[in-house]
Design a protein around this motif. Structure first.
Motif, PDB file in Angstrom:
ATOM      1  N   ALA A 152     -15.078   2.117  18.144  1.00 19.73           N
ATOM      2  CA  ALA A 152     -16.435   2.639  18.352  1.00 19.73           C
ATOM      3  C   ALA A 152     -17.321   2.299  17.163  1.00 19.73           C
ATOM      4  N   TRP A 153     -16.801   2.472  15.950  1.00 18.60           N
ATOM      5  CA  TRP A 153     -17.571   2.150  14.742  1.00 18.60           C
ATOM      6  C   TRP A 153     -17.914   0.657  14.721  1.00 18.60           C
ATOM      7  N   LEU A 154     -16.923  -0.178  15.006  1.00 20.20           N
ATOM      8  CA  LEU A 154     -17.140  -1.624  14.991  1.00 20.20           C
ATOM      9  C   LEU A 154     -18.179  -2.043  16.029  1.00 20.20           C
ATOM     10  N   GLN A 155     -18.136  -1.447  17.208  1.00 23.39           N
ATOM     11  CA  GLN A 155     -19.124  -1.792  18.246  1.00 23.39           C
ATOM     12  C   GLN A 155     -20.533  -1.438  17.804  1.00 23.39           C
ATOM     13  N   GLN A 156     -20.683  -0.354  17.052  1.00 20.97           N
ATOM     14  CA  GLN A 156     -22.006   0.078  16.592  1.00 20.97           C
ATOM     15  C   GLN A 156     -22.508  -0.700  15.385  1.00 20.97           C
ATOM     16  N   ARG A 157     -21.591  -1.076  14.484  1.00 24.22           N
ATOM     17  CA  ARG A 157     -22.014  -1.528  13.159  1.00 24.22           C
ATOM     18  C   ARG A 157     -21.579  -2.931  12.744  1.00 24.22           C
ATOM     19  N   ALA A 158     -20.828  -3.613  13.573  1.00 27.22           N
ATOM     20  CA  ALA A 158     -20.318  -4.925  13.151  1.00 27.22           C
ATOM     21  C   ALA A 158     -20.371  -5.890  14.332  1.00 27.22           C
ATOM     22  N   ASP A 159     -20.168  -7.165  14.033  1.00 29.58           N
ATOM     23  CA  ASP A 159     -20.098  -8.118  15.134  1.00 29.58           C
ATOM     24  C   ASP A 159     -18.638  -8.367  15.498  1.00 29.58           C
ATOM     25  N   SER A 160     -18.425  -9.083  16.561  1.00 25.83           N
ATOM     26  CA  SER A 160     -17.071  -9.267  17.093  1.00 25.83           C
ATOM     27  C   SER A 160     -16.170 -10.100  16.180  1.00 25.83           C
ATOM     28  N   LEU A 161     -16.739 -10.783  15.215  1.00 20.90           N
ATOM     29  CA  LEU A 161     -15.939 -11.612  14.300  1.00 20.90           C
ATOM     30  C   LEU A 161     -15.548 -10.874  13.014  1.00 20.90           C
ATOM     31  N   THR A 162     -16.036  -9.658  12.831  1.00 21.85           N
ATOM     32  CA  THR A 162     -15.742  -8.917  11.608  1.00 21.85           C
ATOM     33  C   THR A 162     -14.257  -8.553  11.552  1.00 21.85           C
ATOM     34  N   PRO A 163     -13.550  -9.009  10.511  1.00 22.90           N
ATOM     35  CA  PRO A 163     -12.138  -8.638  10.400  1.00 22.90           C
ATOM     36  C   PRO A 163     -12.009  -7.161  10.040  1.00 22.90           C
ATOM     37  N   ALA A 164     -11.033  -6.499  10.650  1.00 14.56           N
ATOM     38  CA  ALA A 164     -10.841  -5.074  10.401  1.00 14.56           C
ATOM     39  C   ALA A 164      -9.371  -4.715  10.543  1.00 14.56           C
ATOM     40  N   ARG A 165      -9.001  -3.603   9.904  1.00 13.36           N
ATOM     41  CA  ARG A 165      -7.639  -3.093  10.021  1.00 13.36           C
ATOM     42  C   ARG A 165      -7.653  -1.590   9.762  1.00 13.36           C
ATOM     43  N   ILE A 166      -6.544  -0.949  10.097  1.00 14.33           N
ATOM     44  CA  ILE A 166      -6.391   0.486   9.863  1.00 14.33           C
ATOM     45  C   ILE A 166      -5.214   0.686   8.918  1.00 14.33           C
ATOM     46  N   ASP A 167      -5.493   1.330   7.782  1.00 10.88           N
ATOM     47  CA  ASP A 167      -4.471   1.643   6.788  1.00 10.88           C
ATOM     48  C   ASP A 167      -4.234   3.144   6.757  1.00 10.88           C
ATOM     49  N   VAL A 168      -3.099   3.542   6.218  1.00  9.57           N
ATOM     50  CA  VAL A 168      -2.814   4.952   5.994  1.00  9.57           C
ATOM     51  C   VAL A 168      -2.477   5.136   4.522  1.00  9.57           C
ATOM     52  N   ILE A 169      -3.076   6.141   3.905  1.00 10.43           N
ATOM     53  CA  ILE A 169      -2.726   6.533   2.541  1.00 10.43           C
ATOM     54  C   ILE A 169      -2.124   7.926   2.619  1.00 10.43           C
ATOM     55  N   ALA A 170      -0.881   8.027   2.180  1.00  8.22           N
ATOM     56  CA  ALA A 170      -0.169   9.306   2.185  1.00  8.22           C
ATOM     57  C   ALA A 170      -0.055   9.808   0.756  1.00  8.22           C
ATOM     58  N   LEU A 171      -0.406  11.071   0.563  1.00  7.53           N
ATOM     59  CA  LEU A 171      -0.370  11.687  -0.763  1.00  7.53           C
ATOM     60  C   LEU A 171       0.512  12.920  -0.748  1.00  7.53           C
ATOM     61  N   SER A 172       1.195  13.124  -1.852  1.00  3.56           N
ATOM     62  CA  SER A 172       1.989  14.340  -2.056  1.00  3.56           C
ATOM     63  C   SER A 172       2.078  14.575  -3.564  1.00  3.56           C
ATOM     64  N   PRO A 173       2.415  15.790  -3.970  1.00  2.00           N
ATOM     65  CA  PRO A 173       2.556  16.033  -5.405  1.00  2.00           C
ATOM     66  C   PRO A 173       3.624  15.114  -5.999  1.00  2.00           C
ATOM     67  N   ALA A 174       3.349  14.597  -7.175  1.00  2.00           N
ATOM     68  CA  ALA A 174       4.310  13.710  -7.838  1.00  2.00           C
ATOM     69  C   ALA A 174       5.505  14.518  -8.325  1.00  2.00           C
ATOM     70  N   SER A 175       6.626  13.837  -8.396  1.00  2.00           N
ATOM     71  CA  SER A 175       7.835  14.431  -8.965  1.00  2.00           C
ATOM     72  C   SER A 175       8.267  13.556 -10.139  1.00  2.00           C
ATOM     73  N   PRO A 176       9.232  14.006 -10.915  1.00  3.65           N
ATOM     74  CA  PRO A 176       9.709  13.144 -12.020  1.00  3.65           C
ATOM     75  C   PRO A 176      10.282  11.814 -11.523  1.00  3.65           C
ATOM     76  N   GLN A 177      10.670  11.748 -10.254  1.00  2.84           N
ATOM     77  CA  GLN A 177      11.239  10.520  -9.697  1.00  2.84           C
ATOM     78  C   GLN A 177      10.191   9.585  -9.086  1.00  2.84           C
ATOM     79  N   THR A 178       8.928   9.996  -9.091  1.00  7.35           N
ATOM     80  CA  THR A 178       7.881   9.161  -8.503  1.00  7.35           C
ATOM     81  C   THR A 178       7.772   7.848  -9.285  1.00  7.35           C
ATOM     82  N   PRO A 179       7.903   6.703  -8.598  1.00  2.85           N
ATOM     83  CA  PRO A 179       7.772   5.415  -9.287  1.00  2.85           C
ATOM     84  C   PRO A 179       6.362   5.267  -9.876  1.00  2.85           C
ATOM     85  N   ALA A 180       6.274   4.607 -11.012  1.00  2.00           N
ATOM     86  CA  ALA A 180       4.990   4.459 -11.721  1.00  2.00           C
ATOM     87  C   ALA A 180       3.931   3.787 -10.859  1.00  2.00           C
TER      88      ALA A 180
END
Length: 132
Positions: free
Chosen positions: A86-114
């Motif tokens: 819906a957003w793309l139909q309103q605001r972009a043309d059919s050639l606009t590259p797009a994707r959907i990402d997910v960012i997951a957050l949780s409290p860090a622990s001592p084992q959380t990789p840097a």
């Protein structure tokens, strides 16, 4: 947890995710794009090209209800795809590259990789997490 506390926690998670994306050169286009069919938390532009990235931000304070990534079920994925289209139909043309990402957050622990540590949180970024 009250609805207000949950909303505040969600807003904080979105702010953390946005700060991480901006740190990596992404530019905010819009936040909390809301339509009857669904909502997109963050819409950003990728720094090295014109790709529009729709970002679903998920936060979990613990694993009692499963991981933040697991919470993006099939139903949520369909809503994200429809809302992004819906957003793309309103605001972009059919050639606009797009994707959907997910960012997951949780409290860090001592084992959380840097490479996943961001402001005392563990951040997992899944690029192209949802295919149309």
């Amino acid at each position: 947890m009250s609805r207000i506390q949950k909303r505040d926690q969600g807003n904080q998670a979105e702010a953390l995710a946005l700060s991480w994306l901006e740190h990596h050169g992404f530019e905010l286009i819009e936040s909390n794009y809301n339509r009857r069919i669904g909502e997109i938390d963050l819409i950003v532009k990728q720094p090295d090209n014109d790709t529009i990235v729709f970002v679903e931000v998920r936060y979990r304070s613990g694993q009692q209800q499963g991981s933040a990534l697991e919470s993006v079920d099939r139903r949520k994925q369909r809503k994200l795809v429809r809302t992004a289209n819906a957003w793309l139909q309103q605001r972009a043309d059919s050639l606009t590259p797009a994707r959907i990402d997910v960012i997951a957050l949780s409290p860090a622990s001592p084992q959380t990789p840097a490479d996943r540590l961001w402001h005392s949180h563990e951040l997992v970024w899944v690029i192209s997490a949802i295919e149309d």
